[in-house]
Scaffold this active site. Structure first.
Site, PDB file in Angstrom:
ATOM      1  N   ASP A 218       0.840  -1.192   0.000  1.00 23.85           N
ATOM      2  CA  ASP A 218       0.000   0.000   0.000  1.00 23.85           C
ATOM      3  C   ASP A 218       0.882   1.252   0.000  1.00 23.85           C
ATOM      4  O   ASP A 218       2.053   1.199   0.401  1.00 23.85           O
ATOM      5  CB  ASP A 218      -0.889  -0.022   1.250  1.00 23.85           C
ATOM      6  CG  ASP A 218      -2.000   1.007   1.196  1.00 23.85           C
ATOM      7  OD1 ASP A 218      -2.226   1.589   0.119  1.00 23.85           O
ATOM      8  OD2 ASP A 218      -2.650   1.223   2.232  1.00 23.85           O
ATOM      9  N   GLU A 219       0.334   2.386  -0.444  1.00 17.21           N
ATOM     10  CA  GLU A 219       1.034   3.682  -0.439  1.00 17.21           C
ATOM     11  C   GLU A 219       2.409   3.572  -1.101  1.00 17.21           C
ATOM     12  O   GLU A 219       3.419   4.065  -0.581  1.00 17.21           O
ATOM     13  CB  GLU A 219       1.178   4.213   1.001  1.00 17.21           C
ATOM     14  CG  GLU A 219      -0.123   4.348   1.759  1.00 17.21           C
ATOM     15  CD  GLU A 219      -1.000   5.504   1.279  1.00 17.21           C
ATOM     16  OE1 GLU A 219      -0.660   6.124   0.264  1.00 17.21           O
ATOM     17  OE2 GLU A 219      -2.040   5.767   1.914  1.00 17.21           O
ATOM     18  N   GLN A 249      -0.235  11.919  -4.417  1.00 24.95           N
ATOM     19  CA  GLN A 249      -0.214  12.005  -2.963  1.00 24.95           C
ATOM     20  C   GLN A 249       1.169  11.669  -2.385  1.00 24.95           C
ATOM     21  O   GLN A 249       1.287  11.296  -1.225  1.00 24.95           O
ATOM     22  CB  GLN A 249      -1.267  11.075  -2.363  1.00 24.95           C
ATOM     23  CG  GLN A 249      -2.699  11.446  -2.754  1.00 24.95           C
ATOM     24  CD  GLN A 249      -3.734  10.577  -2.065  1.00 24.95           C
ATOM     25  OE1 GLN A 249      -3.972  10.683  -0.865  1.00 24.95           O
ATOM     26  NE2 GLN A 249      -4.358   9.699  -2.841  1.00 24.95           N
ATOM     27  N   ARG A 599      -8.922  15.355   2.068  1.00 27.14           N
ATOM     28  CA  ARG A 599      -9.328  14.763   3.354  1.00 27.14           C
ATOM     29  C   ARG A 599     -10.776  15.135   3.678  1.00 27.14           C
ATOM     30  O   ARG A 599     -11.393  14.520   4.547  1.00 27.14           O
ATOM     31  CB  ARG A 599      -8.447  15.269   4.504  1.00 27.14           C
ATOM     32  CG  ARG A 599      -6.942  14.997   4.431  1.00 27.14           C
ATOM     33  CD  ARG A 599      -6.601  13.579   4.149  1.00 27.14           C
ATOM     34  NE  ARG A 599      -6.400  13.388   2.734  1.00 27.14           N
ATOM     35  CZ  ARG A 599      -6.346  12.199   2.132  1.00 27.14           C
ATOM     36  NH1 ARG A 599      -6.495  11.100   2.832  1.00 27.14           N
ATOM     37  NH2 ARG A 599      -6.161  12.098   0.827  1.00 27.14           N
TER      38      ARG A 599
END
Length: 723
Positions: A218-219, A249, A599
């Site tokens: 992930d990420e 991101q 967000r």
């Protein structure tokens, strides 16, 4: 097939693509956690893969817990054999089992950021280098950067090209010697040593390559070089590597994260399949459009067409203020209004900022108005003095050669072992290349110190030895009780400020320790110490407390809130001033703003102030990111009515009420204002094609006004000033 039923077509494609390399480009709020967990469930339930043969890597313990909870719902207890955790946690477990092959015993301690700084300061002291001239934090960052590039002190020495790098080299070398002497590792060592283990021992790597048939990360946009190397090593045999991320991101280059890892994935794996997750489930259409406007100016990205079925939502509100104090008041005012007219609670709101120093005005204002808040990145639970003390004892019990822990508690509670004695021990330990524990033992036996100090050292060594024996039979909670009893620690903190709160913290630590009662004493202590060493700010965020969250934009990654305020939308703040001369850094600032905006679920507020005390006080232009937003998406207001700042270019096309050239004012001129009355001009300064006028008004005080909006009238000398 129930596993696929709740997925959209793109998510389903990502879940079902289970052979070979896979790159999932997942926009914010597009359900990437759902995809990862459903992919694991699909591999187990549909493809028949043993959970033991799957590794899922996350970037935070919070994300790992969320993934674990979802997998439990999907698979029941069938997921427990899965390897799931952060890079650091997984590498720590591997090194506990295999580390002796590279000279690292299983009892190593993990030094957190504060421990590392203490060791760097000790290294500076031993090298006779001034910490005021050579910042310990800068050295810590440089050493971390070297390790993230897999550079040992020897490797780093070959790349030294400047005087500062030479200082880094000297400190790095001594710092690493002290770590080894303490049988300790820092966070970067966990990754670097795991990569070195696999590189130097192909038979161990082959064992792990054979075990893990599928690896999910992930990420992925936040991985650094050593993390990328680890993943390539582990996936080298089966090549079933699935990475999920979003180049838009990527905001952690200062932690050595390398955007090229995700941007070049298709070059490294030419047969990789790419799946785009573009449907957003989090934000309103308006918020999503604002985010797209902001990020679209970046060149180094993989374009995505984000869309949502959510409602259009309210316009994004831009609020202009004179100072950061007024900015904070604007936030409080808006939150109070939302609480009164909408179904919004305090915990639904978050205030985000570029640098920690911006929280000062916010905290002061929240306290003044009695608004509860939770500060992410404040004094964390595991960083509190009493907690660090108890953990230091536990670490010494497990590994008495832990120098940092010994220095922390050798005289806590007081035993008459002062700074001079500790300094003598450090010199003796360095000269004889031993730990402080060995030096203490030697000093006590040979009485190389005064009899009183020798007795104190002997008593401390005996205490640690006694507790170490008890640790073979007691679980962590019982061991903690033993520490409190034998050291009389409760009596020690009862004499300090906030004694009751400190004791409650110790009891809370005991509650955490009791969670490990089911393991053997030795395994339980290792597991407990590992947990408290790897916990982060976000992991400690309490979502149950009804309080507004205050957090930096970097720490907000992975979170979401119904209402988001981003303060400091100014040139020099966001984007940060250091990015002005570096296009790559400016693009990262843009991504950081994008992360903050995305967000928000229902409402988004962007705030700026004309003057800010940050960096010594300055008049700041509106952030360029505000000017990239389509005017139809926002509503702009200033909290002081007609004295509000001029509309932002790109947000309002309404011309100023007065041209800045209407009046030619200078210091000492007398002026009249329809609301504030008569006053004297104290100063005039240019401000983005306008002028900021500071006026001292009679009976009102000093006001800062923009000439284009203030409607000031100049009073001629022959006019009665009192009129």
């Amino acid at each position: 097939m129930e596993i696929l039923a709740s997925l959209n077509p793109s998510q389903r494609e990502a879940v079902e693509s289970n052979e070979g390399p896979l790159l999932i480009l997942a926009g914010p709020g597009s359900g990437k956690t759902r995809v990862i967990t459903h992919r694991v469930a699909y591999l187990v339930e549909v493809c028949g893969v043993n959970p033991q043969r799957i590794m899922a890597v996350t970037f935070t313990n919070k994300a790992a817990r969320e993934m674990r909870d979802r997998l439990e719902q999907l698979l029941g207890q069938g997921f427990e054999a899965l390897t799931l955790g952060t890079f650091h946690a997984i590498c720590a477990r591997i090194l506990r089992r295999e580390g002796e092959a590279i000279g690292l015993g299983p009892r190593f301690v993990i030094y957190d950021s504060e421990d590392q700084l203490n060791l760097i300061k000790q290294s500076l002291q031993e090298l006779d280098l001034d910490p005021k001239r050579y910042s310990p934090r800068a050295l810590q960052s440089a050493i971390s950067g070297a390790k993230s590039r897999l550079l040992t002190p020897k490797d780093h020495n070959q790349q030294v090209q400047s005087y500062f790098e030479e200082i880094v080299q000297r400190v790095y070398e001594r710092y690493q010697q002290l770590l080894t002497q303490s049988e300790g590792v820092d966070f970067d060592d966990l990754l670097m040593k795991a990569a070195q283990l696999f590189n130097n021992h192909p038979e161990i790597l082959d064992r792990y390559q054979s075990r893990y048939l599928h690896i999910l990360v992930d990420e992925f946009q936040d991985t650094n070089l050593v993390q990328y190397v680890l993943i390539k090593q582990l996936a080298g045999k089966h090549r079933n590597i699935c990475v999920v991320g979003d180049p838009d991101q990527s905001i952690y280059s200062w932690r050595s994260a390398d955007l090229r890892n995700i941007m070049s994935f298709e070059k490294d794996y030419p047969d990789a399949k790419v799946v785009l997750l573009e449907q957003n489930y989090r934000s309103t259409k308006t918020i999503l459009e604002v985010a797209s406007d902001i990020i679209s100016v970046n060149v180094g990205r993989k374009p995505k067409a984000l869309w949502t079925d959510n409602e259009l939502g309210a316009p994004v509100t831009v609020i202009e203020n004179y100072t950061e104090e007024e900015e904070a008041q604007s936030v409080v005012k808006e939150i109070q209004g939302l609480l009164g007219r909408e179904q919004i609670s305090l915990k639904d709101c978050a205030v985000m900022y570029r640098v920690n120093a911006q929280s000062r005005a916010l905290e002061e204002t929240f306290i003044r108005y009695g608004l509860p808040y939770k500060l992410v990145g404040g004094i964390r639970f595991y960083q509190r003095q009493e907690i660090k003390d108890i953990i230091a004892y536990l670490r010494l019990i497990r590994n008495p050669h832990d120098n940092v822990s010994l220095m922390r508690v050798v005289n806590v509670p007081g035993r008459g072992i002062g700074a001079r004695t500790i300094s003598q021990l450090q010199v003796w330990a360095k000269d004889n290349n031993v730990s402080l524990y060995d030096a203490s033992n030697e000093a006590a036996e040979r009485e190389t110190v005064s009899p009183r100090v020798a007795r104190a050292l002997a008593g401390f060594v005996a205490l640690i030895n006694e507790l170490a024996k008890k640790s073979q039979e007691l679980n962590p909670a019982q061991l903690l009780d033993g520490i409190l009893e034998l050291t009389r620690y409760k009596e020690y903190i009862l004499g300090k400020e906030s004694a009751e709160e400190r004791w409650e913290n110790v009891m809370e630590l005991r509650s955490v320790a009791s969670e490990y009662n089911d393991l053997s004493p030795e395994d339980a202590l290792d597991a407990f110490l590992e947990k408290v060493s790897l916990v982060s700010d976000i992991d400690e965020l309490d979502g149950k407390a009804d309080a507004v969250t205050l957090t930096t934009l970097h720490q907000a990654k992975g979170l979401e809130f119904p209402v988001v305020f981003i303060v400091g939308m100014e040139e020099g703040v966001l984007p940060y001033r250091k990015a002005f001369d570096d296009p790559a850094e400016m693009e990262e600032e843009c991504r950081l703003c994008y992360v903050g905006v995305t967000r928000a679920q229902r409402r988004l507020y962007l705030l700026r102030s004309h003057r800010r005390s940050l960096f010594g006080g300055s008049a700041n232009l509106p952030s360029r990111f505000l000017q990239d937003i389509s005017p139809r998406l926002v509503t702009t207001k200033g909290i002081w009515g007609e004295e509000s700042l001029s509309p932002l270019v790109g947000i309002s096309s309404q011309p100023p009420l007065y041209s800045p050239d209407t009046l030619n004012l200078k210091e000492g001129d007398r002026v009249h204002h329809t609301k504030f009355g008569n006053g004297i001009v104290a100063s005039c300064s240019p401000s983005r094609g306008d002028q900021e006028i500071t006026v001292a008004f009679e009976g009102v005080g000093v006001k800062r006004l923009l000439l284009s909006l203030a409607k000031l009238e100049k009073i001629e000398r022959n006019r009665d000033f009192s009129s």
